[in-house]
Design a protein around this motif. Sequence first.
Motif, PDB file in Angstrom:
ATOM      1  N   HIS A  37     111.554  -9.450  69.432  1.00 48.81           N
ATOM      2  CA  HIS A  37     112.316 -10.285  68.505  1.00 48.81           C
ATOM      3  C   HIS A  37     113.783  -9.834  68.438  1.00 48.81           C
ATOM      4  O   HIS A  37     114.691 -10.664  68.428  1.00 48.81           O
ATOM      5  N   HIS A  38     113.989  -8.531  68.394  1.00 47.40           N
ATOM      6  CA  HIS A  38     115.346  -7.985  68.303  1.00 47.40           C
ATOM      7  C   HIS A  38     116.189  -8.443  69.496  1.00 47.40           C
ATOM      8  O   HIS A  38     117.322  -8.911  69.336  1.00 47.40           O
ATOM      9  N   LEU A  60     106.419  -7.717  58.050  1.00 46.82           N
ATOM     10  CA  LEU A  60     107.180  -8.807  58.659  1.00 46.82           C
ATOM     11  C   LEU A  60     108.633  -8.380  58.860  1.00 46.82           C
ATOM     12  O   LEU A  60     109.185  -8.519  59.956  1.00 46.82           O
ATOM     13  N   TYR A  61     109.257  -7.821  57.833  1.00 47.02           N
ATOM     14  CA  TYR A  61     110.639  -7.346  57.955  1.00 47.02           C
ATOM     15  C   TYR A  61     110.760  -6.240  58.987  1.00 47.02           C
ATOM     16  O   TYR A  61     111.729  -6.188  59.743  1.00 47.02           O
ATOM     17  N   ALA A  62     109.784  -5.350  59.013  1.00 50.02           N
ATOM     18  CA  ALA A  62     109.819  -4.243  59.978  1.00 50.02           C
ATOM     19  C   ALA A  62     109.793  -4.782  61.408  1.00 50.02           C
ATOM     20  O   ALA A  62     110.542  -4.304  62.266  1.00 50.02           O
ATOM     21  N   TYR A  63     108.947  -5.775  61.669  1.00 49.09           N
ATOM     22  CA  TYR A  63     108.914  -6.345  63.021  1.00 49.09           C
ATOM     23  C   TYR A  63     110.237  -7.042  63.341  1.00 49.09           C
ATOM     24  O   TYR A  63     110.789  -6.874  64.425  1.00 49.09           O
ATOM     25  N   ALA A  64     110.740  -7.810  62.396  1.00 47.55           N
ATOM     26  CA  ALA A  64     111.967  -8.584  62.638  1.00 47.55           C
ATOM     27  C   ALA A  64     113.162  -7.694  62.957  1.00 47.55           C
ATOM     28  O   ALA A  64     114.073  -8.107  63.678  1.00 47.55           O
ATOM     29  N   THR A  65     113.157  -6.474  62.446  1.00 47.87           N
ATOM     30  CA  THR A  65     114.309  -5.584  62.638  1.00 47.87           C
ATOM     31  C   THR A  65     114.042  -4.412  63.583  1.00 47.87           C
ATOM     32  O   THR A  65     114.947  -3.612  63.821  1.00 47.87           O
ATOM     33  N   ARG A 110     106.304 -15.163  73.883  1.00 53.14           N
ATOM     34  CA  ARG A 110     106.322 -13.727  74.208  1.00 53.14           C
ATOM     35  C   ARG A 110     106.175 -12.871  72.945  1.00 53.14           C
ATOM     36  O   ARG A 110     105.456 -11.868  72.949  1.00 53.14           O
ATOM     37  N   MET A 111     106.839 -13.272  71.850  1.00 49.87           N
ATOM     38  CA  MET A 111     106.721 -12.510  70.600  1.00 49.87           C
ATOM     39  C   MET A 111     105.291 -12.569  70.065  1.00 49.87           C
ATOM     40  O   MET A 111     104.753 -11.549  69.616  1.00 49.87           O
ATOM     41  N   LEU A 112     104.666 -13.728  70.131  1.00 46.90           N
ATOM     42  CA  LEU A 112     103.278 -13.850  69.668  1.00 46.90           C
ATOM     43  C   LEU A 112     102.337 -13.001  70.516  1.00 46.90           C
ATOM     44  O   LEU A 112     101.413 -12.372  69.993  1.00 46.90           O
ATOM     45  N   ARG A 113     102.577 -12.970  71.815  1.00 48.72           N
ATOM     46  CA  ARG A 113     101.766 -12.123  72.700  1.00 48.72           C
ATOM     47  C   ARG A 113     101.954 -10.649  72.339  1.00 48.72           C
ATOM     48  O   ARG A 113     100.991  -9.891  72.252  1.00 48.72           O
TER      49      ARG A 113
END
Length: 169
Positions: A89-90, A78-83, A40-43
């Motif tokens: 992802h969150h 990358l950090y922006a997406y992770a947080t 789902r995250m990759l999509r």
Amino acid sequence: MVSRTTADAKGDVVVLLIGMRINRFWAVHLWLPVLLAMVRMLRELGKDPGRGLRAKVLLTASPRTYYVVQYWESKEKLYAYATAPDAFHHKAWAALNRKERGGKLRGEVGIWHETYVVPEGSYEAIYGDMPPVGLAAAHGQVPLERRGRSAKDRFAYRSRKEPAAEQAG
């Protein structure tokens, strides 16, 4: 297709290796959601290129170990997406942490990631009769001669940044 090519990467390259290991196959109800969350995250990332994922390669190391090699535009993206609170992802990370704290995972599934920021001059690539894959899928592909015929020449390649005045001209 040109028979011998190299990646057209310029500047630093950001690589994320992320994966999971099924420790107990019978605990499908615990490891399948982890696997589906990655899909789902990759999509989600594929639908929004502005988030910074440039390319990915899905790999299977064994019947129980799966991972993704991801090439990112920058470590900041990358950090922006992770947080990002609006990113899946969150939500997935919060759910996984709740299960771990509640003792529900009990080692049935393992997760891991490694992140690398590789400075220009510390990577090189060569592809023979290949469509864009890996670094070439993330940054484009050029004939080998543009970067040098030997690995030593390709490692020595430096992208040329144009001064701002020339770009505006």
